[in-house]
Design a protein around this motif. Sequence first.
Motif, PDB file in Angstrom:
ATOM      1  N   GLY A  19     -17.701 -19.972 -30.808  1.00 52.43           N
ATOM      2  CA  GLY A  19     -18.877 -20.449 -31.966  1.00 52.43           C
ATOM      3  C   GLY A  19     -20.157 -19.709 -31.465  1.00 52.43           C
ATOM      4  N   ALA A  20     -20.382 -19.216 -30.451  1.00 53.15           N
ATOM      5  CA  ALA A  20     -21.575 -19.002 -29.888  1.00 53.15           C
ATOM      6  C   ALA A  20     -21.984 -17.427 -29.825  1.00 53.15           C
ATOM      7  N   TYR A  21     -23.066 -16.888 -29.919  1.00 51.90           N
ATOM      8  CA  TYR A  21     -23.223 -15.513 -29.711  1.00 51.90           C
ATOM      9  C   TYR A  21     -23.636 -15.323 -28.413  1.00 51.90           C
ATOM     10  N   ILE A  22     -22.315 -14.820 -27.736  1.00 52.14           N
ATOM     11  CA  ILE A  22     -22.636 -14.795 -26.330  1.00 52.14           C
ATOM     12  C   ILE A  22     -21.543 -13.567 -25.899  1.00 52.14           C
ATOM     13  N   ASP A  23     -22.339 -12.698 -25.069  1.00 52.72           N
ATOM     14  CA  ASP A  23     -21.240 -11.272 -24.787  1.00 52.72           C
ATOM     15  C   ASP A  23     -20.213 -12.170 -23.583  1.00 52.72           C
ATOM     16  N   LEU A  24     -18.973 -11.834 -24.091  1.00 52.62           N
ATOM     17  CA  LEU A  24     -18.000 -12.591 -23.067  1.00 52.62           C
ATOM     18  C   LEU A  24     -17.616 -11.821 -21.978  1.00 52.62           C
ATOM     19  N   VAL A  25     -18.043 -10.538 -21.876  1.00 46.24           N
ATOM     20  CA  VAL A  25     -17.686  -9.721 -20.724  1.00 46.24           C
ATOM     21  C   VAL A  25     -18.644 -10.191 -19.589  1.00 46.24           C
ATOM     22  N   THR A  26     -20.063 -10.345 -19.829  1.00 42.58           N
ATOM     23  CA  THR A  26     -20.853 -10.915 -19.114  1.00 42.58           C
ATOM     24  C   THR A  26     -20.407 -12.199 -18.649  1.00 42.58           C
ATOM     25  N   LEU A  27     -20.067 -13.257 -19.542  1.00 47.04           N
ATOM     26  CA  LEU A  27     -19.685 -14.459 -19.171  1.00 47.04           C
ATOM     27  C   LEU A  27     -18.612 -14.586 -18.397  1.00 47.04           C
ATOM     28  N   LEU A  28     -17.409 -13.657 -18.464  1.00 50.89           N
ATOM     29  CA  LEU A  28     -16.761 -13.428 -17.334  1.00 50.89           C
ATOM     30  C   LEU A  28     -16.817 -12.824 -15.944  1.00 50.89           C
ATOM     31  N   ASN A  29     -17.916 -12.107 -16.007  1.00 51.31           N
ATOM     32  CA  ASN A  29     -18.324 -11.525 -14.689  1.00 51.31           C
ATOM     33  C   ASN A  29     -19.353 -12.549 -14.139  1.00 51.31           C
ATOM     34  N   CYS A  30     -20.002 -13.344 -14.837  1.00 46.87           N
ATOM     35  CA  CYS A  30     -20.957 -14.272 -13.931  1.00 46.87           C
ATOM     36  C   CYS A  30     -20.906 -15.517 -14.959  1.00 46.87           C
ATOM     37  N   PHE A  39      -6.045 -16.313 -15.887  1.00 44.04           N
ATOM     38  CA  PHE A  39      -5.852 -15.900 -17.376  1.00 44.04           C
ATOM     39  C   PHE A  39      -6.168 -17.454 -18.049  1.00 44.04           C
ATOM     40  N   SER A  40      -5.816 -18.385 -17.435  1.00 45.15           N
ATOM     41  CA  SER A  40      -6.250 -19.608 -18.075  1.00 45.15           C
ATOM     42  C   SER A  40      -7.579 -19.959 -18.270  1.00 45.15           C
ATOM     43  N   ASN A  41      -8.397 -19.736 -17.183  1.00 45.45           N
ATOM     44  CA  ASN A  41      -9.895 -19.605 -17.075  1.00 45.45           C
ATOM     45  C   ASN A  41     -10.390 -19.036 -18.210  1.00 45.45           C
ATOM     46  N   ILE A  42      -9.960 -17.828 -18.400  1.00 39.24           N
ATOM     47  CA  ILE A  42     -10.469 -16.847 -19.519  1.00 39.24           C
ATOM     48  C   ILE A  42     -10.297 -17.359 -20.873  1.00 39.24           C
ATOM     49  N   VAL A  43      -9.118 -17.950 -21.026  1.00 42.66           N
ATOM     50  CA  VAL A  43      -8.654 -18.587 -22.259  1.00 42.66           C
ATOM     51  C   VAL A  43      -9.740 -19.695 -22.530  1.00 42.66           C
ATOM     52  N   MET A  44     -10.002 -20.530 -21.439  1.00 46.50           N
ATOM     53  CA  MET A  44     -10.667 -21.744 -21.701  1.00 46.50           C
ATOM     54  C   MET A  44     -12.215 -21.404 -21.801  1.00 46.50           C
ATOM     55  N   LEU A  45     -12.736 -20.437 -21.384  1.00 48.68           N
ATOM     56  CA  LEU A  45     -14.090 -19.886 -21.758  1.00 48.68           C
ATOM     57  C   LEU A  45     -14.359 -19.334 -22.942  1.00 48.68           C
ATOM     58  N   THR A  46     -13.158 -18.441 -23.315  1.00 49.10           N
ATOM     59  CA  THR A  46     -13.212 -17.956 -24.733  1.00 49.10           C
ATOM     60  C   THR A  46     -13.053 -19.049 -25.766  1.00 49.10           C
ATOM     61  N   ARG A  47     -12.441 -19.869 -25.708  1.00 53.12           N
ATOM     62  CA  ARG A  47     -12.167 -21.051 -26.603  1.00 53.12           C
ATOM     63  C   ARG A  47     -13.543 -21.767 -26.953  1.00 53.12           C
ATOM     64  N   ALA A  48     -14.306 -22.192 -25.624  1.00 50.05           N
ATOM     65  CA  ALA A  48     -15.375 -22.832 -25.550  1.00 50.05           C
ATOM     66  C   ALA A  48     -16.713 -22.075 -26.224  1.00 50.05           C
ATOM     67  N   LYS A  56     -21.295 -18.752 -14.302  1.00 47.62           N
ATOM     68  CA  LYS A  56     -22.355 -19.838 -13.999  1.00 47.62           C
ATOM     69  C   LYS A  56     -23.665 -19.579 -14.803  1.00 47.62           C
ATOM     70  N   LEU A  57     -24.157 -18.488 -14.350  1.00 46.50           N
ATOM     71  CA  LEU A  57     -25.472 -18.044 -15.132  1.00 46.50           C
ATOM     72  C   LEU A  57     -25.444 -17.924 -16.649  1.00 46.50           C
ATOM     73  N   ASP A  58     -24.224 -17.255 -17.093  1.00 46.00           N
ATOM     74  CA  ASP A  58     -24.221 -17.068 -18.595  1.00 46.00           C
ATOM     75  C   ASP A  58     -24.107 -18.554 -19.130  1.00 46.00           C
ATOM     76  N   TRP A  59     -23.285 -19.501 -18.642  1.00 45.72           N
ATOM     77  CA  TRP A  59     -23.216 -20.713 -19.259  1.00 45.72           C
ATOM     78  C   TRP A  59     -24.226 -21.612 -19.164  1.00 45.72           C
ATOM     79  N   ASN A  60     -25.135 -21.635 -18.102  1.00 46.29           N
ATOM     80  CA  ASN A  60     -26.430 -22.029 -18.280  1.00 46.29           C
ATOM     81  C   ASN A  60     -27.237 -21.394 -19.296  1.00 46.29           C
ATOM     82  N   LEU A  61     -27.426 -20.049 -19.574  1.00 43.57           N
ATOM     83  CA  LEU A  61     -27.856 -19.812 -20.856  1.00 43.57           C
ATOM     84  C   LEU A  61     -27.471 -20.273 -22.087  1.00 43.57           C
ATOM     85  N   LEU A  62     -26.248 -20.527 -22.100  1.00 38.77           N
ATOM     86  CA  LEU A  62     -25.716 -20.901 -23.414  1.00 38.77           C
ATOM     87  C   LEU A  62     -25.944 -22.308 -23.765  1.00 38.77           C
TER      88      LEU A  62
END
Length: 91
Positions: free
Chosen positions: A51-62, A39-48, A64-70
């Motif tokens: 301000g970006a237009y990114i699908d959070l569900v996709t980010l949470l599933n993968c 849960f703490s990792n999900i909170v951190m990713l959400t906070r980070a 590393k891949l989505d973070w590089n795209l961002l």
Amino acid sequence: MKYFLGENRNAIEIQIWVTMIAYLLLRVMQTKARSKLGFSNIVMLTRATLGAYIDLVTLLNCPKLDWNLLEQQRARWLASQNIQQLELFPT
């Protein structure tokens, strides 16, 4: 009482309700993503990525891949705006 921003009863109730709603929304995101992230990792990713237009569900599933795209999208935006990235510790 020292951790609340307001001092009257209404301000404290609003802060408690907002915190509960945010917690429930994050829990819904965690179950939708079906990821094994804590849960703490999900909170951190959400906070980070707030301000970006990114699908959070996709980010949470993968993440590393989505973070590089961002990061690539951010670098392209900075280049298009002629903004140079500031370094904290320039050499």
